[in-house]
Write an enzyme that holds these catalytic residues in place. Structure first.
Site, short mmCIF file in Angstrom:
data_model
loop_
_atom_site.label_atom_id
_atom_site.label_comp_id
_atom_site.label_asym_id
_atom_site.label_seq_id
_atom_site.Cartn_x
_atom_site.Cartn_y
_atom_site.Cartn_z
N ASP A 32 8.03 -3.47 5.70
CA ASP A 32 7.04 -4.28 5.40
C ASP A 32 6.98 -5.16 6.52
O ASP A 32 7.85 -5.57 7.24
CB ASP A 32 7.24 -5.13 3.87
CG ASP A 32 5.96 -5.54 3.46
OD1 ASP A 32 5.53 -5.03 2.32
OD2 ASP A 32 5.42 -6.42 3.78
N ALA A 117 -9.07 3.34 -7.25
CA ALA A 117 -10.20 3.58 -7.87
C ALA A 117 -11.47 2.99 -7.43
O ALA A 117 -12.55 3.33 -7.54
CB ALA A 117 -10.12 2.88 -9.38
N TYR A 147 -12.77 -2.16 1.69
CA TYR A 147 -11.64 -1.69 1.22
C TYR A 147 -11.62 -0.24 0.45
O TYR A 147 -10.87 0.80 0.82
CB TYR A 147 -10.94 -2.45 0.10
CG TYR A 147 -9.84 -2.34 -0.83
CD1 TYR A 147 -8.57 -1.99 -0.29
CD2 TYR A 147 -9.87 -1.62 -2.05
CE1 TYR A 147 -7.45 -1.82 -0.90
CE2 TYR A 147 -8.90 -1.20 -2.73
CZ TYR A 147 -7.50 -1.29 -2.23
OH TYR A 147 -6.52 -0.94 -3.02
N LYS A 198 -4.03 -18.80 -14.73
CA LYS A 198 -5.00 -20.11 -15.24
C LYS A 198 -4.43 -20.49 -16.81
O LYS A 198 -4.47 -21.58 -16.96
CB LYS A 198 -6.20 -19.47 -15.07
CG LYS A 198 -6.86 -19.11 -13.96
CD LYS A 198 -8.08 -18.56 -14.00
CE LYS A 198 -8.82 -18.18 -12.69
NZ LYS A 198 -10.13 -17.80 -12.71
N ARG A 284 -15.45 0.05 -15.24
CA ARG A 284 -14.65 1.06 -14.69
C ARG A 284 -13.34 1.36 -15.75
O ARG A 284 -13.02 0.31 -16.36
CB ARG A 284 -13.97 0.46 -13.29
CG ARG A 284 -12.82 1.36 -12.90
CD ARG A 284 -12.50 0.66 -11.41
NE ARG A 284 -13.51 0.93 -10.42
CZ ARG A 284 -13.04 -0.20 -9.37
NH1 ARG A 284 -12.24 -0.65 -9.15
NH2 ARG A 284 -14.25 0.02 -8.35
P1 NAD Z 1 0.84 -5.82 -2.15
O1 NAD Z 1 -0.21 -6.36 -1.42
O2 NAD Z 1 1.78 -6.37 -3.08
O3 NAD Z 1 1.64 -4.62 -1.36
C1 NAD Z 1 1.03 -4.27 0.03
C2 NAD Z 1 2.25 -4.56 1.04
O4 NAD Z 1 1.75 -3.97 2.22
C3 NAD Z 1 2.34 -6.06 1.13
O5 NAD Z 1 3.88 -6.32 0.99
C4 NAD Z 1 2.09 -6.46 2.72
O6 NAD Z 1 2.78 -7.30 3.32
C5 NAD Z 1 2.24 -4.77 3.25
N1 NAD Z 1 1.63 -4.72 4.43
C6 NAD Z 1 0.27 -5.15 4.76
N2 NAD Z 1 0.16 -4.92 6.01
C7 NAD Z 1 1.22 -4.27 6.54
C8 NAD Z 1 1.31 -3.76 7.94
N3 NAD Z 1 0.46 -3.93 8.69
N4 NAD Z 1 2.80 -3.20 8.00
C9 NAD Z 1 3.69 -3.20 7.06
N5 NAD Z 1 3.20 -3.67 5.83
C10 NAD Z 1 2.22 -4.09 6.01
O7 NAD Z 1 0.06 -4.74 -3.02
P2 NAD Z 1 0.28 -3.68 -4.14
O8 NAD Z 1 -0.50 -3.98 -5.28
O9 NAD Z 1 1.63 -3.50 -4.44
O10 NAD Z 1 -0.29 -2.23 -3.48
C11 NAD Z 1 0.53 -1.48 -3.14
C12 NAD Z 1 -0.76 -0.03 -2.58
O11 NAD Z 1 -1.32 0.43 -3.67
C13 NAD Z 1 -1.79 -0.37 -1.69
O12 NAD Z 1 -1.94 0.41 -0.84
C14 NAD Z 1 -2.78 -0.78 -2.62
O13 NAD Z 1 -4.14 -0.47 -1.91
C15 NAD Z 1 -2.71 0.42 -3.61
N6 NAD Z 1 -3.40 -0.04 -4.73
C16 NAD Z 1 -2.93 -1.25 -5.66
C17 NAD Z 1 -3.66 -1.48 -6.75
C18 NAD Z 1 -3.25 -2.39 -7.78
O14 NAD Z 1 -3.81 -2.88 -8.75
N7 NAD Z 1 -2.16 -3.41 -7.29
C19 NAD Z 1 -4.74 -0.82 -7.27
C20 NAD Z 1 -5.26 0.30 -6.14
C21 NAD Z 1 -4.74 0.68 -5.31
#
Ligand code: NAD
Length: 321
Positions: A32, A117, A147, A198, A284
């Site tokens: 990370d 999604a 996004y 909240k 959605r």
């Molecule tokens: P999160 O923000 O908790 O985790 C993402 C992590 O990626 C963070 O810890 C961040 O520091 C790290 N990161 C960002 N830029 C980086 C870089 N340049 N190099 C290395 N690490 C980097 O998010 P999450 O909720 O755990 O989501 C994980 C994945 O699932 C993501 O790809 C997100 O788009 C996808 N996603 C999540 C959801 C949701 O509801 N949480 C829904 C749809 C898709």
């Protein structure tokens, strides 16, 4: 035992994934960009690397010598974040692109990408009674601005790396994931965590109001983290070659979600609606026909139970502070 890289491991979903893989006995490398002290979960029996994965050389370092990659790293957040930081969200394209190149060059066998999604055509999400988005609804494309377009593009990169270079790639489209060890304040939080926070703030301060974004009649489904991890692993090791929904089909309005949290807290708040706040699409839900067909399973953890666990964890963090 396999050697597995998990990116975004300091974040919410990947932190849980690292735990699941290490509990299964695999050797895990967790990566990370955040300093280790900011990771939600850190496991001492795992190799933890702090690297910016937008940079190609760092991706090479991250995957070299390993067999498989789960890419969950992305610069993202809830509606409040993605509507205001579209360019930042799109720059995550560098993470997946450079990781795929590194995976190809280092002989990675399997590669997983967490799509969203938000990749679906927004024109199909205007009805709060949305019967559910099916996989083919991503095209013709009109993804969530910023996004969602990054997700759609990165999905296709995975597909073409499989076709052209033979890396087995798997892609899941997550629908709102929630649970403990995730973001609940600071601007990147999503609805379940934000509403819990909240309500807890109101509960702890004696305030009797809650601000809701929009009119609260927008609909969503929310998948508990345990379902997300099971689905992620099952999809990674399946034969499913096209992006597939991974989400709950238990659809609720945001007002209903607030009622669930009020019920958990044992309080009733006056609702103040903010029509100018980011609201996202109107309706959605996840159509789970395909995942049921392939895996004979769909996410099913009841929302009320998952929210209780999430609320309890957030409350503990807030009272500790
Ligand atoms: P999160 O923000 O908790 O985790 C993402 C992590 O990626 C963070 O810890 C961040 O520091 C790290 N990161 C960002 N830029 C980086 C870089 N340049 N190099 C290395 N690490 C980097 O998010 P999450 O909720 O755990 O989501 C994980 C994945 O699932 C993501 O790809 C997100 O788009 C996808 N996603 C999540 C959801 C949701 O509801 N949480 C829904 C749809 C898709």
């Amino acid at each position: 035992m396999k050697k597995i890289v998990v990116t975004g491991a300091g974040g919410f979903i990947a932190g849980h994934l690292v735990k699941a893989l290490k509990d299964q006995g695999h050797r895990v490398r967790a990566v990370d960009i955040k300093p280790l002290k900011e990771w939600y979960q850190v496991f001492p029996d795992v190799e933890n690397l702090v690297l910016d994965l937008r940079i190609r050389e760092n991706c090479h370092q991250a995957v070299n010598g390993f067999n498989e990659v789960f890419n969950l790293a992305a610069d993202m957040g809830g509606m409040g974040f993605i509507e205001m930081h579209k360019a930042e969200c799109m720059i995550s394209v560098l993470i997946n692109t450079h990781l795929l190149i590194a995976a190809r060059d280092c002989g990675i066998e399997r590669f997983y990408y967490s799509s969203s999604a938000c990749a679906y055509n927004t024109q199909l999400q205007k009805d709060p009674e949305n019967p559910g988005l099916k996989e083919s609804d991503a095209y013709p494309a009109m993804a969530e601005d910023g996004y969602g377009w990054e997700k759609l593009f990165s999905e296709r990169m995975c597909r073409h790396f499989m076709e052209d270079y033979g890396i087995i790639t798997r892609v899941a489209r997550y629908h709102n994931v929630y649970g403990p060890h995730g973001t609940y304040d600071g601007g990147r939080e999503k609805a379940p965590a934000a509403i819990s926070r909240k309500v807890i703030e109101a509960e702890l301060s004696g305030k009797d109001e809650i601000v809701i974004w929009g009119d609260g009649e927008q609909t969503r489904s929310f998948m508990y983290i345990d379902d997300c991890i099971k689905g992620t692993l099952d999809i990674m090791y399946s034969s499913i070659e096209e992006p597939i929904n991974l989400g709950s089909s238990e659809m609720v309005t945001i007002n209903e979600l607030v009622s669930i949290v009020e019920n958990i807290a044992g309080i009733k708040l006056k609702r103040l609606y903010d029509p100018d706040a980011p609201k996202g699409v109107r309706g959605r839900n996840s159509d789970n026909t395909l995942i049921k067909k392939y895996l004979n399973w769909e996410p099913h953890f009841p929302l009320r139970n998952g929210m209780q666990l999430t609320y309890d964890w957030i409350r503990e963090q807030m009272t500790k502070k």
